[in-house]
Design a protein around this motif. Structure first.
Motif, PDB file in Angstrom:
ATOM      1  N   GLU A 127      22.453  26.369  11.010  1.00 54.57           N
ATOM      2  CA  GLU A 127      21.802  27.266  11.965  1.00 54.57           C
ATOM      3  C   GLU A 127      20.408  27.637  11.475  1.00 54.57           C
ATOM      4  N   ILE A 128      19.450  27.671  12.381  1.00 52.66           N
ATOM      5  CA  ILE A 128      18.088  27.995  11.992  1.00 52.66           C
ATOM      6  C   ILE A 128      17.965  29.475  11.639  1.00 52.66           C
ATOM      7  N   ALA A 129      17.080  29.763  10.689  1.00 57.83           N
ATOM      8  CA  ALA A 129      16.707  31.132  10.315  1.00 57.83           C
ATOM      9  C   ALA A 129      17.890  31.997   9.883  1.00 57.83           C
ATOM     10  N   SER A 130      18.947  31.377   9.427  1.00 58.40           N
ATOM     11  CA  SER A 130      20.121  32.136   8.987  1.00 58.40           C
ATOM     12  C   SER A 130      19.982  32.491   7.513  1.00 58.40           C
ATOM     13  N   THR A 131      20.529  33.632   7.153  1.00 56.90           N
ATOM     14  CA  THR A 131      20.443  34.124   5.783  1.00 56.90           C
ATOM     15  C   THR A 131      21.823  34.057   5.134  1.00 56.90           C
ATOM     16  N   THR A 132      21.936  33.302   4.063  1.00 60.17           N
ATOM     17  CA  THR A 132      23.193  33.221   3.319  1.00 60.17           C
ATOM     18  C   THR A 132      22.906  33.444   1.842  1.00 60.17           C
ATOM     19  N   PHE A 133      23.784  34.194   1.198  1.00 62.34           N
ATOM     20  CA  PHE A 133      23.717  34.390  -0.252  1.00 62.34           C
ATOM     21  C   PHE A 133      24.708  33.430  -0.896  1.00 62.34           C
ATOM     22  N   SER A 134      24.222  32.601  -1.807  1.00 65.49           N
ATOM     23  CA  SER A 134      25.067  31.551  -2.385  1.00 65.49           C
ATOM     24  C   SER A 134      26.259  32.112  -3.138  1.00 65.49           C
ATOM     25  N   THR A 135      26.136  33.326  -3.692  1.00 63.16           N
ATOM     26  CA  THR A 135      27.234  33.914  -4.460  1.00 63.16           C
ATOM     27  C   THR A 135      28.258  34.618  -3.573  1.00 63.16           C
ATOM     28  N   GLU A 136      27.943  34.768  -2.301  1.00 65.42           N
ATOM     29  CA  GLU A 136      28.835  35.496  -1.397  1.00 65.42           C
ATOM     30  C   GLU A 136      30.053  34.651  -1.058  1.00 65.42           C
ATOM     31  N   LYS A 137      31.230  35.201  -1.317  1.00 68.17           N
ATOM     32  CA  LYS A 137      32.477  34.506  -1.008  1.00 68.17           C
ATOM     33  C   LYS A 137      32.980  34.997   0.348  1.00 68.17           C
ATOM     34  N   LYS A 138      32.906  34.138   1.329  1.00 65.86           N
ATOM     35  CA  LYS A 138      33.365  34.505   2.652  1.00 65.86           C
ATOM     36  C   LYS A 138      34.889  34.413   2.720  1.00 65.86           C
ATOM     37  N   PRO A 139      35.550  35.417   3.310  1.00 70.62           N
ATOM     38  CA  PRO A 139      37.009  35.347   3.431  1.00 70.62           C
ATOM     39  C   PRO A 139      37.421  34.185   4.308  1.00 70.62           C
ATOM     40  N   PHE A 140      38.578  33.626   3.992  1.00 67.91           N
ATOM     41  CA  PHE A 140      39.068  32.477   4.741  1.00 67.91           C
ATOM     42  C   PHE A 140      39.444  32.882   6.156  1.00 67.91           C
ATOM     43  N   LYS A 141      38.881  32.169   7.122  1.00 65.88           N
ATOM     44  CA  LYS A 141      39.217  32.364   8.529  1.00 65.88           C
ATOM     45  C   LYS A 141      39.620  31.009   9.094  1.00 65.88           C
ATOM     46  N   ILE A 142      40.779  30.965   9.745  1.00 63.08           N
ATOM     47  CA  ILE A 142      41.159  29.736  10.418  1.00 63.08           C
ATOM     48  C   ILE A 142      40.146  29.400  11.510  1.00 63.08           C
ATOM     49  N   TYR A 143      39.584  30.461  12.095  1.00 63.78           N
ATOM     50  CA  TYR A 143      38.625  30.244  13.184  1.00 63.78           C
ATOM     51  C   TYR A 143      37.528  31.281  13.089  1.00 63.78           C
ATOM     52  N   ASP A 144      36.264  30.856  12.958  1.00 63.99           N
ATOM     53  CA  ASP A 144      35.120  31.752  12.906  1.00 63.99           C
ATOM     54  C   ASP A 144      34.438  31.735  14.273  1.00 63.99           C
ATOM     55  N   PRO A 145      34.493  32.840  15.039  1.00 63.38           N
ATOM     56  CA  PRO A 145      34.055  32.798  16.440  1.00 63.38           C
ATOM     57  C   PRO A 145      32.545  32.805  16.644  1.00 63.38           C
ATOM     58  N   ARG A 146      31.756  33.359  15.728  1.00 65.18           N
ATOM     59  CA  ARG A 146      30.334  33.550  16.013  1.00 65.18           C
ATOM     60  C   ARG A 146      29.592  32.252  16.329  1.00 65.18           C
ATOM     61  N   LYS A 189      30.347  37.115  32.069  1.00 66.33           N
ATOM     62  CA  LYS A 189      30.083  35.767  31.574  1.00 66.33           C
ATOM     63  C   LYS A 189      29.589  35.775  30.131  1.00 66.33           C
ATOM     64  N   ARG A 190      29.149  36.936  29.662  1.00 63.28           N
ATOM     65  CA  ARG A 190      28.660  37.029  28.287  1.00 63.28           C
ATOM     66  C   ARG A 190      29.761  37.446  27.313  1.00 63.28           C
ATOM     67  N   ILE A 191      30.987  37.597  27.791  1.00 61.78           N
ATOM     68  CA  ILE A 191      32.077  38.005  26.899  1.00 61.78           C
ATOM     69  C   ILE A 191      32.440  36.843  25.974  1.00 61.78           C
ATOM     70  N   THR A 192      32.263  37.059  24.689  1.00 57.78           N
ATOM     71  CA  THR A 192      32.681  36.097  23.663  1.00 57.78           C
ATOM     72  C   THR A 192      33.343  36.896  22.545  1.00 57.78           C
ATOM     73  N   PHE A 193      33.560  36.248  21.409  1.00 56.26           N
ATOM     74  CA  PHE A 193      34.143  36.949  20.266  1.00 56.26           C
ATOM     75  C   PHE A 193      33.043  37.610  19.444  1.00 56.26           C
ATOM     76  N   GLY A 194      33.308  38.818  18.968  1.00 57.06           N
ATOM     77  CA  GLY A 194      32.346  39.555  18.169  1.00 57.06           C
ATOM     78  C   GLY A 194      32.332  39.089  16.725  1.00 57.06           C
ATOM     79  N   GLY A 195      31.206  39.308  16.057  1.00 53.85           N
ATOM     80  CA  GLY A 195      31.079  38.993  14.642  1.00 53.85           C
ATOM     81  C   GLY A 195      31.326  40.223  13.791  1.00 53.85           C
ATOM     82  N   LYS A 196      31.240  40.039  12.472  1.00 55.77           N
ATOM     83  CA  LYS A 196      31.497  41.159  11.567  1.00 55.77           C
ATOM     84  C   LYS A 196      30.251  42.006  11.371  1.00 55.77           C
TER      85      LYS A 196
END
Length: 825
Positions: free
Chosen positions: A528-547, A705-712
Motif C-alpha cells: 500500500e502506498i504511503a503506509s507506515t509500518t514499524f519493523s519491530t511491531e508484532k501484529k496479532p494473528f488475524k485469520i482475516y484482516d478487513p482494512r 454503500k460505504r459500510i465495510t469493516f472497521g480497522g483498529k
C-alpha cells in the motif's frame, strides 16, 4: 459438605465445621478457632473451618467479637461440628468511617507506618529461596455420588439412571492423581529496589519442556504492602493503601498471639455492594509495631479466590518477613463459563430465571498454589546479575534429579502427587501432549507446523481492491530442521491483477540468549502506498484482516535485503536493515525531481527500528527473552536513510518515525488506551513513501454503500488517498467500558473513540497523477464502537468534524462492522 481444600494426607488429627449465628442461622465469616494445642485458625467467607494438627485435639474454642465464646470438646468419631454463637447485648456493630472506631484507628496507624514495616522499604538488601507447588485437582470426598450417572427415563416406578463414562473416569482419575501439577525452586534477591527471581529448578507433569507462560503467571502479589494488590492478574486497592479507608469498612474481630506477639484481627470489606467488586478478608496487625503479621484476602465473584500471607518475626530487625503464602481458586456462581489454563469451567446461573443444571466434573475442580520461603538472608549486599530481567531461568533448570527436589520440598511428596507425575508423563507420551501444546502455541502466532516447516496462515487467503483474491502459501522452517538456521518465504497470486509475487530468505542465529539473527531476503511483491509500518511491531494473528479490502493504490517493489534482529539491548527489540529496491507505482503517478518525471525509481536505504518497553517485566529463558508483564508506556523508534548514489539510488531522503502507546486498566474493569504517532520525512520523497495516516473509507454516494469493516487504529471517515503528508502527528483516545448484558447472548462492549491528525506536505507540485489534500488544518473524528454484540460481531459509528468536515452531512458519517474472533486460546 465440601471439605476445606488444604487437607494434607500427612495430617493425623483434623476437625471440620461451620460457625453460624444462632438467631439468624447465617454463617459467620472469620470467626476465630483456637485449639487446646495452640493452633489458631479462622472460618472462611462461608463460615466453614478446617484445622489440621499432628498432635491430638481435645477441645477448641470459637470466638467472635460481639458474641459469646463457646468451648467444644472433640468427640470420638465426630469429624464435623456445627457451632452456633449467641450475640451479646453489648455487641460491636460493623462500623463506617468514624474517627473513634478502634479498627479504623489501627488501620490508620498501619498505613502511616507501612514503609517502616515493609521489607522492600526497610531493608536495603535481602535474599531467600522459595519452594512453590501448583496443582489443579478436585477433592474426591466432595464429589457428588450422582456425577457418574445420567437420567435415562422417568416412569411411575421411579427414575432410571445409567453410567456416564466421561464423568465416571473423572471420579476415578481424581481419586488417584491430580489433573495438573508443577513445582518450582527459585532464588529471590532484592537490592537497589529491584526484586529478581532466578528459577533454579522447575518441572511440570506431562511436559519435559515447561510452559514459560505458566511460570510467569502472577497469581498473587509478593507483598501485602503493595498499593495495588494483585490476585489472578487482576489488581485491587490494597486494604492498607493510602486511600484504603475510602474504599473499605473495617471491624475489630479479636486479638490473638502470633509468634509470641499480640496481634489485632481486623476484618475489612469493600464498601461496594457487589461481592465481585473488591477484596474482603482479615489482617493480623502487630500491636506494638503495627506491621502485618498475617493476612487473608478473598474475592467472591466469577471465581472464589483466597490468598493467604504468613510472616515470621525477626527481633533483631524488628520486622515481620514473609515466609509462606498460598492461593486457591474455586468456582463462583455465575451464568457465564470461564477458562483457566485452557479448560472451560461452567457455572450455575445467578439470575432468577436461570435453570440449574446437573453437576459436571468441572464444578469440583480447584487450583491451589503454595509457596514456602527459606534460607532467608537479610542485609547481605549482593550484586544482581542481569537486574533488568524480573525472572531468569537457569540453563539446567529443567533437568534436575529427584534428589534435588527432595532436598527442597517442605514435606515429602505424597502418593497422589507421585502418581500425577508418572501417569501424566505416560499420558503425555502416549497422546503426544507436547506436540499438541507446541501446535497450539504455533497457531496462536499464526503458524501451522507441518514437520520441519511452519506454514504461515496469513499467506493463504486475503483480498484487496487491486489484487482481488490473493491466494498463497508461505512459512518458515522450525526447530526440527535447525535451531540455529532458518529458511523462510512465500508465493502468492492475485486473481485480479493476474500477477505472481513472492519472497525467499534465510537467516542464521548469532546469539541464543538474545535471540539474535543475521539474514538476507529477496522479495517481489506489492505494498500500500504511503503506509507506515514499524519493523519491530508484532501484529496479532488475524485469520482475516478487513482494512485492505478497499485499497486500490499499491506499488510494486523488487528488493534485496540483509538484516540483523536482536534483543541484546535490555528491554528492547531492534532490527537493522540494508535494502536495495526497484519501485514501480501500480497507478497513474509520476514524481518530478530535478525537472525529470519518474514513473519508476531505484532506492538503496539503511533502516534501524527499535521498540523499547522500559516499564515492562521480562523473563530470560534458555532460548529467548519474553515479556511477562506488559506495562506502559511503550516506545517505538524508526529511522530510514537513503544512501546517496550507492547502487544507482535515484533520490536522497531521511525518515524519522515515532510511536508511543499507553494503557490504563482500572480496578472496575474499564480500560483507557492512548496512542501517539508521528513521522517526518526530509528530502526528495516520492508519494509512495510519504504518510497517509491510515484512511479506511470508500468514495460511495450512499452511507449504506460505504459500510465495510472497521480497522483498529484507522480513520473510518477519511477516504483513501484523500490526504498525504511528509510530516504528521496522530493522536487516538479510546475508553472501553465493561460488557453490558442486554440479553443472554447479547453482551456488547462499549468503546468511546476520538482521533485527530495534523500534517503538511512540502512541494506538493512534485507529485502528479492523484488529486489530494494536506492536513494543515487537522482532521478530527469521534465515534462509538459496540463490539462483540453477538458472536463476535459488532457495529461502529464515526462522525467527521472540524476544518475538513464535508458539505453534505451524511458524507461525514461512517458506519462500520467489527468482528472479534475468539480462537479459544
Amino acid at each position: 459438605m465440601l471439605f476445606f481444600f488444604t487437607l494434607s494426607l500427612q495430617a493425623q488429627f483434623q476437625i471440620n465445621g461451620i460457625v453460624k449465628e444462632s438467631a439468624s442461622n447465617q454463617a459467620l465469616a472469620f470467626a476465630t478457632i483456637t485449639t487446646n494445642n495452640g493452633i489458631n485458625s479462622i472460618t472462611d467467607v462461608d463460615g466453614k473451618f478446617a484445622v489440621i494438627s499432628k498432635t491430638p485435639i481435645t477441645f477448641f474454642t470459637v470466638s467472635y467479637i460481639g458474641y459469646t465464646k463457646i468451648k467444644t470438646d472433640v468427640q470420638k468419631n465426630t469429624g464435623f461440628y456445627t457451632i452456633s454463637l449467641t450475640q451479646k447485648t453489648d455487641h460491636l456493630n460493623e462500623v463506617v468511617i468514624n474517627p473513634e472506631n478502634a479498627a479504623l484507628s489501627i488501620i490508620t496507624k498501619t498505613i502511616a507506618l507501612k514503609d517502616n514495616n515493609n521489607p522492600q522499604k526497610r531493608l536495603p538488601h535481602f535474599a531467600y529461596k522459595t519452594y512453590n507447588k501448583l496443582i489443579v485437582s478436585a477433592n474426591p470426598d466432595s464429589i457428588s455420588g450422582q456425577i457418574d450417572s445420567i437420567i435415562v427415563r422417568r416412569t411411575k416406578k421411579g427414575i432410571y439412571y445409567k453410567i456416564d463414562s466421561t464423568n465416571y473416569k473423572f471420579k476415578n482419575t481424581v481419586n488417584t492423581r491430580h489433573l495438573f501439577q508443577t513445582e518450582k525452586i527459585s532464588q529471590f534477591q532484592f537490592t537497589d529496589n529491584t526484586l529478581k527471581e532466578t528459577i533454579l529448578g522447575t518441572k511440570m507433569a506431562g511436559l519435559k519442556q515447561p510452559l514459560y507462560e505458566i511460570l510467569s503467571f502472577n497469581l498473587q502479589s509478593f507483598s501485602i504492602y503493595d498499593t495495588k494488590y494483585e490476585l489472578f492478574e487482576t489488581k485491587y486497592i490494597s486494604p492498607i493503601a493510602d486511600n484504603a479507608p475510602e474504599e473499605y469498612h473495617y471491624k475489630l474481630l479479636d486479638t490473638v498471639t502470633i509468634n509470641g506477639r499480640n496481634s489485632y484481627m481486623v476484618y475489612f470489606k469493600n464498601k461496594k455492594k457487589s461481592k465481585s467488586k473488591g477484596l474482603e478478608g482479615v489482617l493480623y496487625i502487630d500491636q506494638n509495631s503495627y506491621a502485618v503479621a498475617k493476612a487473608t484476602l478473598r474475592i467472591r465473584g466469577l471465581l472464589n479466590i483466597t490468598s493467604n500471607h504468613e510472616f515470621e518475626y525477626f527481633p533483631e530487625e524488628n520486622i515481620w518477613f514473609p515466609v509462606h503464602k498460598n492461593f486457591r481458586i474455586i468456582k463462583g456462581k455465575n451464568d457465564d463459563d470461564i477458562r483457566i489454563f485452557g479448560g472451560t469451567i461452567q457455572f450455575d446461573g445467578d439470575v432468577d430465571d436461570f435453570k440449574s443444571r446437573k453437576k459436571q466434573p468441572s464444578d469440583y475442580i480447584y487450583l491451589r498454589s503454595e509457596s514456602h520461603n527459606f534460607d532467608i538472608e537479610k542485609n547481605k549486599n549482593t550484586v544482581l546479575k542481569n537486574p533488568y530481567f524480573a525472572v531468569e531461568i537457569e540453563q539446567n533448570a529443567f533437568d534436575k534429579e529427584e534428589s534435588f527436589w527432595n532436598s527442597y520440598r517442605k514435606d515429602s511428596i505424597d502418593i497422589r502427587s507421585k502418581k500425577t507425575y508418572s501417569e501424566l508423563d505416560s499420558i503425555a507420551l502416549r497422546k503426544k501432549i507436547a506436540s499438541r501444546v507446541r501446535l497450539g502455541k504455533k497457531i496462536i502466532n499464526g503458524y501451522l507446523p507441518i514437520g520441519f516447516f511452519d506454514m504461515d496462515l496469513r499467506k493463504i487467503f486475503s483480498y484487496n481492491n487491486y489484487e482481488g483474491f490473493r491466494l498463497g502459501l508461505g512459512g518458515v522452517t522450525n526447530e526440527r530442521l535447525s535451531k540455529n538456521f532458518r529458511i523462510e518465504g512465500y508465493y502468492a497470486y492475485g486473481t485480479k491483477d493476474g500477477t505472481f509475487k513472492g519472497s525467499i530468505g534465510a537467516a542464521v542465529r548469532m546469539d541464543k540468549e538474545a535471540n539474535s539473527w543475521l539474514g538476507f531476503a529477496y522479495t517481489d511483491d506489492v505494498r500500500e502506498i504511503a503506509s507506515t509500518t514499524f519493523s519491530t511491531e508484532k501484529k496479532p494473528f488475524k485469520i482475516y484482516d478487513p482494512r485492505p479490502i478497499n485499497i486500490s493504490t499499491f506499488y510494486n517493489y523488487v528488493s534485496w535485503k540483509s538484516y540483523f534482529e536482536t534483543k541484546k539491548i535490555p528491554k528492547t527489540e531492534s532490527i537493522w536493515e540494508l535494502t536495495h529496491s526497484e519501485i514501480e507505482p501500480k497507478f497513474d503517478y509520476a514524481f518530478l525531481h530535478k525537472e525529470k518525471l519518474y514513473t519508476a525509481y531505484t532506492m538503496t536505504t539503511a533502516m534501524v527500528s527499535i521498540q523499547w518497553s522500559p516499564f515492562s517485566d521480562f523473563m530470560q529463558t534458555p532460548t529467548d527473552r519474553i515479556e511477562t508483564e506488559k506495562r506502559f508506556p511503550k516506545f517505538s523508534f524508526q529511522y530510514s536513510q537513503t544512501l546517496g548514489r550507492l547502487w544507482g539510488n535515484d533520490f536522497n531522503f531521511s525518515k524519522f518515525d515515532f510511536k508511543t502507546e499507553y494503557e490504563k486498566k482500572y480496578l472496575n474493569g474499564q480500560k483507557t488506551s492512548l496512542l501517539f504517532q508521528a513521522g517526518y520525512a526530509l528530502g526528495d520523497v516520492p508519494l509512495t513513501h510519504l504518510y497517509n495516516t491510515s484512511p479506511n473509507n470508500i468514495t460511495k454516494e450512499n452511507i449504506l454503500k460505504r459500510i465495510t469493516f472497521g480497522g483498529k487504529n484507522s480513520f473510518e471517515t477519511m477516504f483513501f488517498n484523500e490526504f498525504f503528508s511528509n510530516k504528521y502527528a496522530f493522536f487516538q483516545f479510546k475508553h472501553a467500558f465493561n460488557r453490558v448484558t442486554l440479553f443472554q447472548k447479547v453482551k456488547p462492549s462499549l468503546v468511546l473513540v476520538t482521533r485527530a491528525a495534523w500534517g503538511n506536505l512540502d512541494h506538493p507540485e512534485q507529485h502528479a497523477g492523484l488529486d489530494f489534500k494536506t492536513l494543515n488544518d487537522g482532521f478530527f473524528e469521534s465515534g462509538i464502537e459496540l463490539n462483540q454484540i453477538f458472536n463476535g460481531l459488532g457495529l461502529t459509528t464515526f462522525f467527521r468534524y472540524g476544518p475538513n468536515q464535508l458539505p453534505r452531512f451524511e458524507d461525514n458519517i461512517a458506519i462500520k462492522l467489527s468482528y472479534v474472533l475468539n480462537l479459544g486460546f
